[in-house]
Write a protein that holds these residues in place. Structure first.
Motif, PDB file in Angstrom:
ATOM      1  N   ALA A   1       0.781  -1.098  -0.045  1.00  0.00           N
ATOM      2  CA  ALA A   1      -0.136   0.067  -0.017  1.00  0.00           C
ATOM      3  C   ALA A   1       0.856   1.310  -0.006  1.00  0.00           C
ATOM      4  O   ALA A   1       0.663   2.226  -0.721  1.00  0.00           O
ATOM      5  CB  ALA A   1      -1.029  -0.068   1.074  1.00  0.00           C
ATOM      6  N   ALA A   2       2.075   1.111   0.788  1.00  0.00           N
ATOM      7  CA  ALA A   2       2.516   2.490   0.963  1.00  0.00           C
ATOM      8  C   ALA A   2       3.482   2.702  -0.316  1.00  0.00           C
ATOM      9  O   ALA A   2       3.683   3.659  -0.801  1.00  0.00           O
ATOM     10  CB  ALA A   2       3.842   2.341   2.142  1.00  0.00           C
ATOM     11  N   ALA A   3       4.011   1.623  -0.961  1.00  0.00           N
ATOM     12  CA  ALA A   3       4.756   1.605  -2.328  1.00  0.00           C
ATOM     13  C   ALA A   3       3.817   2.415  -3.447  1.00  0.00           C
ATOM     14  O   ALA A   3       4.218   3.379  -4.134  1.00  0.00           O
ATOM     15  CB  ALA A   3       5.216   0.496  -2.830  1.00  0.00           C
ATOM     16  N   LEU A   4       2.412   1.830  -3.285  1.00  0.00           N
ATOM     17  CA  LEU A   4       1.451   2.342  -4.365  1.00  0.00           C
ATOM     18  C   LEU A   4       1.232   3.809  -4.114  1.00  0.00           C
ATOM     19  O   LEU A   4       1.247   4.675  -4.925  1.00  0.00           O
ATOM     20  CB  LEU A   4       0.110   1.761  -4.120  1.00  0.00           C
ATOM     21  CG  LEU A   4       0.311   0.576  -5.155  1.00  0.00           C
ATOM     22  CD1 LEU A   4      -1.034  -0.336  -4.750  1.00  0.00           C
ATOM     23  CD2 LEU A   4       0.504   0.353  -6.614  1.00  0.00           C
ATOM     24  N   VAL A   5       0.970   4.362  -2.970  1.00  0.00           N
ATOM     25  CA  VAL A   5       0.558   5.681  -2.650  1.00  0.00           C
ATOM     26  C   VAL A   5       1.497   6.660  -2.841  1.00  0.00           C
ATOM     27  O   VAL A   5       1.546   7.849  -3.189  1.00  0.00           O
ATOM     28  CB  VAL A   5       0.091   5.738  -1.088  1.00  0.00           C
ATOM     29  CG1 VAL A   5      -0.198   7.138  -0.488  1.00  0.00           C
ATOM     30  CG2 VAL A   5      -1.058   4.967  -0.882  1.00  0.00           C
ATOM     31  N   TRP A   6       3.060   6.065  -2.420  1.00  0.00           N
ATOM     32  CA  TRP A   6       4.090   6.848  -2.665  1.00  0.00           C
ATOM     33  C   TRP A   6       4.333   7.116  -4.267  1.00  0.00           C
ATOM     34  O   TRP A   6       4.619   8.389  -4.588  1.00  0.00           O
ATOM     35  CB  TRP A   6       5.388   6.362  -2.314  1.00  0.00           C
ATOM     36  CG  TRP A   6       6.628   7.156  -1.829  1.00  0.00           C
ATOM     37  CD1 TRP A   6       7.337   7.891  -2.976  1.00  0.00           C
ATOM     38  CD2 TRP A   6       7.077   7.568  -0.844  1.00  0.00           C
ATOM     39  NE1 TRP A   6       8.187   8.810  -2.486  1.00  0.00           N
ATOM     40  CE2 TRP A   6       7.970   8.701  -1.176  1.00  0.00           C
ATOM     41  CE3 TRP A   6       6.950   7.479   0.616  1.00  0.00           C
ATOM     42  CZ2 TRP A   6       9.102   9.238  -0.087  1.00  0.00           C
ATOM     43  CZ3 TRP A   6       7.597   8.279   1.499  1.00  0.00           C
ATOM     44  CH2 TRP A   6       8.854   9.019   1.181  1.00  0.00           C
TER      45      TRP A   6
END
Lengths: 402, 128
Positions: free
Chosen positions: A240-245
């Protein structure tokens, strides 16, 4: 006395190997982001921790962290030199005492390595070694004891599954203190400090992601359902964090690969304290929100013209803080035995907040004083010509690429 | 009279320029990877959070030694093949050369820069 469980033991030994791999992975994660005259130096700042703390831990680090509790503050010296740490399990444990001590060693090794991102390309190697040894002894070992070794923070009920406070807040805010004390790299911020090998950084991030399964799922200290939760939560938060970043970076221009790799690591950091306490949907929320927190923390740091060079504070300190707080929000009794605010237990959030605040204050103050003393006694940075030539040649007498 | 062409071109135009030169019979050259900047001051790259400016960009420098009666054809070939019309296409420098010696044979001057199939041979064939 309990019996050794073969499955649990096999998983912890495997996890120990996975977590140890994270330190060279971190070396490459950081190494890619420095200029090529400092790549060996930067790799070594992490790598040498396997040597330095690998010895410190056996001699006295383990006993200070996990020896018999003295005043809720520190362990006694009963396990000095690993005496009495054997293949037999501890009371209530299903793995050999030695396996637990080895697993914990890998955490003690990577934590001071995380700090090194703050002072790359200018730190004096000899001072750095003394700093790391003392930091491990007077910051990491007591903190580890407070949270996991029978000290007051664990007794208070603070939840830290795999090291949100002990590892990430500790490293992140110590990095901030060190960066303030050592000052910026020569030429910062006017001269471009371009990452010289982003593939190294992506490689490092990928290996960190894999190693983190040992870090978090191994922290269940058993091959059980909680370990499975921790593993799934770890992957979900990182994803999730990789996508949002990626989306945040895209909105500002391009979906930077360096940004995506950073986002994954930030998600891993944030889910660390929560991994064995929250549901996969909780982990997804924790990862998704960690990305903007660290993304804008980097902006803030850049605006202040502070050369905390590789953003240890923004990525580990801030995402670790968010993760520790979020554990008090998202914790679910069905997963790890404790409810957080969203399941009706507001008190847990207060406990988490206290543990975060005390950890930040403790690590920041002790590290800042320690670094100031070392600056006066040994000097923190190399001379100007040495810095200009690069630390590979001036500190190590080698060059990375011939 | 011998001349040296020092052409600074885009990295991605090297193949086009090489082919255009081969077509008119300029085979011999050497190539250096360089970094530099021009008036426009570089490009913007994406960072971890936000972007940053890079001003020393990778370029290719082509060195060619030739007789001056072939200069215009060669410069025109580089101009045609190396141009995109955007900032950063590069520059061509031309210098006089005092002497050229071919190490294998000891030939000097014009003799030393001639080879079978070169630009002079192609020109004379055209006239026939």
């Amino acid at each position: 006395m309990t019996n050794i469980n073969a499955g649990d033991t096999a998983w912890i030994l495997t996890s120990t190997a996975l977590v140890l791999m994270m330190t060279p992975a971190l070396a490459f994660f950081y190494g890619g982001m420095v200029r090529k005259k400092n790549i060996l130096s930067t790799l070594n700042l992490s790598f040498i921790m396997m040597g330095l703390i690998g010895v410190q831990w056996v001699l006295f680090g383990y006993t200070l962290s996990f020896g018999k509790d003295v005043g809720s503050f520190i362990g006694d010296l009963s396990f000095l030199g690993f005496q009495g740490v054997t293949g037999a399990p501890n009371e209530g444990s299903t793995i050999p005492h030695l396996a637990f001590a080895a697993f914990q060693a890998t955490f003690a090794i990577i934590t001071p390595a995380l700090i090194t991102g703050a002072f790359v390309e200018r730190v004096k190697f000899s001072t750095f070694l003394v700093f790391s040894l003392l930091w491990a002894t007077i910051v990491y070992d007591p903190l580890c004891h407070w949270v996991w070794g029978g000290g007051w923070m664990g007794a208070m009920g603070a939840l830290d599954f795999a090291g949100g406070t002990v590892v990430h807040i500790a490293a992140g805010f110590s990095a901030l203190a060190f960066a303030l004390a050592i000052g910026p790299r020569r030429g910062f911020p006017k001269a471009p400090m371009e990452p010289h090998n982003i593939p190294f950084t992506v490689l490092g991030a990928g290996l960190l992601w894999v190693g983190w399964f040992g870090f978090n799922a191994g922290s269940a200290l058993a091959a059980n359902g909680q370990a499975a939760y921790a593993l799934v939560n770890t992957n979900t938060a990182a994803a999730a964090a990789a996508l949002v970043w990626m989306l945040l970076a895209w909105r500002d221009g391009h979906p930077s690969v360096l940004g995506i790799a950073t986002g994954a690591v930030v998600g891993l950091v944030a889910v660390t304290p929560a991994a064995g306490f929250v549901t996969p949907m909780g982990a997804m929320a924790i990862g998704a929100l960690a990305a903007p927190i660290s993304f804008y923390a980097i902006r803030f740091r850049q605006k202040r013209n502070l050369d905390e060079s590789l953003d240890v504070w923004a990525c580990h300190g801030m995402a670790g803080t968010w993760g520790a707080i979020a554990t008090g929000l998202f914790a679910a009794k069905d997963v790890g035995g404790t409810d957080g605010l969203f399941y009706g237990n507001a008190a847990q959030l207060g406990i988490q907040a206290i543990s975060v605040a005390v950890t930040i204050a403790f690590v920041f103050v002790v590290t800042f004083v320690l670094v100031k003393v070392l600056d006066a006694v040994m000097g923190l940075r190399v001379s100007r010509p040495k810095e200009e030539v690069g630390l590979d040649l001036s500190e190590h007498g080698e060059r990375a690429y011939s | 009279m011998l001349k040296k062409i020092e052409a600074i071109i885009r990295e991605d135009k090297l193949n086009d320029v090489k082919e255009a030169l081969a077509e008119i019979g300029i085979m011999g050259m050497n190539v250096v990877e360089i970094r530099g900047r021009g008036r426009q001051g570089g490009i913007t790259l994406a960072g971890r959070s936000g972007s940053y400016q890079v001003d020393m960009l990778p370029k290719i420098q082509i060195n060619i030694i030739l007789s001056d009666h072939n200069l215009d054809d060669t410069v025109n070939a580089i101009l045609k093949a190396g141009r995109t019309g955007d900032a950063g296409d590069g520059l061509i420098f031309v210098y006089p050369v005092d002497e050229v010696v071919r190490i294998r044979t000891g030939e000097r001057g014009h003799e030393a820069v001639m080879y079978p199939g070169d630009i002079d041979e192609k020109k004379s064939k055209k006239k026939d």
